[in-house]
Design a protein around this motif. Structure first.
Motif, PDB file in Angstrom:
ATOM      1  N   ARG A   1      18.070 -95.194  15.416  1.00  0.00           N
ATOM      2  CA  ARG A   1      16.995 -94.109  14.611  1.00  0.00           C
ATOM      3  C   ARG A   1      15.783 -94.827  14.676  1.00  0.00           C
ATOM      4  O   ARG A   1      15.628 -95.994  14.378  1.00  0.00           O
ATOM      5  CB  ARG A   1      17.590 -93.794  13.167  1.00  0.00           C
TER       6      ARG A   1
ATOM      7  N   TYR B   1       3.639 -89.392  15.060  1.00  0.00           N
ATOM      8  CA  TYR B   1       4.607 -88.782  15.661  1.00  0.00           C
ATOM      9  C   TYR B   1       4.164 -87.580  16.786  1.00  0.00           C
ATOM     10  O   TYR B   1       5.021 -87.348  18.154  1.00  0.00           O
ATOM     11  CB  TYR B   1       5.446 -87.890  14.570  1.00  0.00           C
TER      12      TYR B   1
ATOM     13  N   THR C   1       5.535 -87.768  20.703  1.00  0.00           N
ATOM     14  CA  THR C   1       6.194 -86.552  21.275  1.00  0.00           C
ATOM     15  C   THR C   1       5.499 -86.195  22.734  1.00  0.00           C
ATOM     16  O   THR C   1       6.012 -85.853  23.581  1.00  0.00           O
ATOM     17  CB  THR C   1       6.300 -85.424  20.429  1.00  0.00           C
TER      18      THR C   1
ATOM     19  N   ASP D   1      15.278 -84.366  22.404  1.00  0.00           N
ATOM     20  CA  ASP D   1      15.236 -83.508  21.099  1.00  0.00           C
ATOM     21  C   ASP D   1      14.170 -84.045  20.191  1.00  0.00           C
ATOM     22  O   ASP D   1      14.665 -84.973  19.594  1.00  0.00           O
ATOM     23  CB  ASP D   1      16.768 -82.935  20.596  1.00  0.00           C
TER      24      ASP D   1
ATOM     25  N   ALA E   1      13.887 -83.504  17.328  1.00  0.00           N
ATOM     26  CA  ALA E   1      14.409 -83.452  15.911  1.00  0.00           C
ATOM     27  C   ALA E   1      14.880 -84.991  15.806  1.00  0.00           C
ATOM     28  O   ALA E   1      14.922 -85.252  14.711  1.00  0.00           O
ATOM     29  CB  ALA E   1      15.290 -82.469  15.737  1.00  0.00           C
TER      30      ALA E   1
ATOM     31  N   GLY F   1      12.722 -87.780  13.908  1.00  0.00           N
ATOM     32  CA  GLY F   1      12.505 -87.724  12.484  1.00  0.00           C
ATOM     33  C   GLY F   1      13.465 -88.582  11.754  1.00  0.00           C
ATOM     34  O   GLY F   1      14.486 -88.923  12.262  1.00  0.00           O
TER      35      GLY F   1
END
Length: 283
Positions: free
Chosen positions: A71, A258, A262, A278, A280, A283
């Motif tokens: 993560r 972020y 991205t 992805d 998501a 996060g």
């Protein structure tokens, strides 16, 4: 709660500054750290192979290969402005003088899974027709001597090379960070801190933030530790390195951080340089 946590980060001043307090037992209630000091190319590989420790510093460019197991943490890394990689040349007859001269040449890079490499490839796609000749991966501290000695036509450098390249007689062809900032308006995502998905990410982030806050509150306490792992750097260069790479984004990536990650990974995926991710998962 675990009593010891394995971590790998570079011996560069920004990393040792951030993690000094935790590594020396100065963060209350944090587990003891077992530290492996390794170049970013090694930690990128460890994370991708699944053989890495629980927490690592890797390049943001390596994230697409590891997000199934690790993560992204919102703190502790290197992301900012005015801190991007540089493309250097030696000058002289027959040397690379402009972007178009790079066609067919040998270029040294610190890792093919580094932000520096992604920025270079994205920039070259715009600036170099005919394509680069050969990419040679080298430890970052070997790149400038190789360019100086004519074994490589141009070198992509990171870290403290921003401050030391003139001493090798090298010239700046382009600042890829400046190009990225002018092209996107976003900061430059360089090094990420990641943690295994079975860890309590909130707790680990809290320990990192406490360690960083201690470093800022006691800036001289980490000096000996920092310099012992950056033995070729003067105290002045080490301080400049810390001042450049340890900033508000090190405490919290925030919306701009972020967005930069991205944008980088999205552009790189569109060029076929990394797998698509992805968003998501960030996060």
């Amino acid at each position: 709660m675990t009593t010891e946590l394995n971590i790998a980060f570079s011996p560069c001043p920004n990393d040792t500054f951030v993690f000094h307090a935790w590594a020396h037992g100065l963060v209350p209630d944090a587990p003891q750290l077992s530290v492996t000091y390794a170049d970013i190319d090694i930690t990128n590989t460890l994370a991708a192979d699944g053989a890495g420790p629980e927490v690592l510093k890797i390049s943001y460019a390596a994230l697409p290969w590891v997000l199934d197991r690790y993560r992204l943490l919102p703190c502790g890394g290197a992301l900012g402005r005015g801190c991007g990689p540089l493309l250097l040349t030696a000058g002289g007859p027959g040397s690379v003088q402009r972007a178009s001269d790079l066609a067919g040449r040998r270029i040294a890079v610190p890792s093919e899974r580094s932000t520096a490499y992604l920025l270079f490839r994205l920039w070259a796609a715009q600036q170099v027709s005919g394509g680069i000749g050969e990419i040679v991966v080298m430890p970052f501290d070997e790149i400038m001597p190789a360019v100086r000695d004519g074994r490589i036509d141009a070198g992509l450098v990171i870290h403290e090379a921003r401050f030391t390249y003139p001493s090798y007689g090298l010239g700046l062809l382009t600042d890829l960070g400046s190009w990225w900032e002018s092209d996107t308006g976003l900061p430059i995502p360089l090094g990420a801190i990641i943690a295994r998905r079975d860890l309590d990410a909130e707790a680990v982030s809290g320990w990192i933030r406490s360690s960083l806050q201690y470093a800022w509150d006691h800036p001289t306490d980490s000096r000996e530790y920092v310099l012992s792992h950056a033995q070729e750097l003067s105290p002045e260069v080490a301080k400049s390195h810390i001042d450049l790479y340890v900033n508000d984004f090190s405490m919290n990536l925030g919306e701009d951080g972020y967005a930069a990650i991205t944008a980088l990974l999205g552009r790189a995926a569109a060029e076929g340089l990394v797998p698509a991710i992805d968003p998501a998962l960030l996060g």
